[in-house]
Enzyme design. Sequence first.
Site, PDB file in Angstrom:
ATOM      1  CG  LEU A  70      -2.095  -1.199   1.044  1.00 46.56           C
ATOM      2  CD1 LEU A  70      -2.743  -0.980   2.444  1.00 46.56           C
ATOM      3  CD2 LEU A  70      -3.005  -1.023  -0.378  1.00 46.56           C
ATOM      4  CE  LYS A  71       4.048   0.755  -5.025  1.00 45.46           C
ATOM      5  NZ  LYS A  71       2.636  -0.040  -4.995  1.00 45.46           N
ATOM      6  CG  ASP A  74       0.265  10.963   6.161  1.00 44.92           C
ATOM      7  OD1 ASP A  74       0.402  12.151   6.535  1.00 44.92           O
ATOM      8  OD2 ASP A  74      -1.017  10.475   5.910  1.00 44.92           O
ATOM      9  CB  THR A 124       8.972  -1.540 -12.362  1.00 45.23           C
ATOM     10  OG1 THR A 124       7.730  -1.860 -11.977  1.00 45.23           O
ATOM     11  CG2 THR A 124      10.123  -2.093 -11.253  1.00 45.23           C
TER      12      THR A 124
END
Length: 241
Positions: A70-71, A74, A124
């Site tokens: 979910l990268k 914050d 990528t």
Amino acid sequence: MSRAPLPLRDDERLIFALDVPDRAQALEWVDRLGDSVAFYKIGMELLASGEYFQVLDELARRDKRVFVDLKFFDIPATAAAVIKRLSQWPVSYATIHGWHPAMMEACAAANSSDMRLLAVTVLTSMGRPDLAQMGIDREPVDVVVERALAAQAAGIDGVIASGQEAGPIRAATGAGFSIVCPGIRPGGPVGDDQKRTVGVAQAFADGADAIVVGRPIRLATDPQAAARAIQQEIASALAAR
């Protein structure tokens, strides 16, 4: 301080990208692939279904490893709070952005489980022209290695990066840092949105710990056979290095 890579079995070094819109389709794929896949990546599309953690629980119940992609990105306090909660779930890998050293340090400190945090370096799907549009006029490999070193210094356990950069990352960070490579194309380039791709054998020869494969399995005539073929290629690559 970064922790050692996960002690993965050979069959756990193939991670299938479970890019589906809902729980029903996710579990259909898990049933379809059977024991040919032991590790699943679940990402943003499934999150939007509202069934994300139901799928996570079901994967764990079936003794599958889970990669939460979910990268997270914050302010440090908020990102750390998320990692603290996520570390209570049966998760093996989770991604955070590798752009903010203070955030990475906070996330590393908040992780109270065996979950390994992976910093996102350069997607990528991006090449040098894409970086230039963002004001970064450098080769992707240089940016990736710089971010990998920053992540390691912040106590993050590894990175997710193109297999094209696995060798330079391994040379820069040493053996105790996790490298997971997406955008793997077993049969060579397929003309999709992935720009910096490599094959299975090359990724492992250059130091990858695990690879993420989605479309080459999902679009295969026989997905389970495709996954097994990749598993065989992984075993051969590991034996050779």
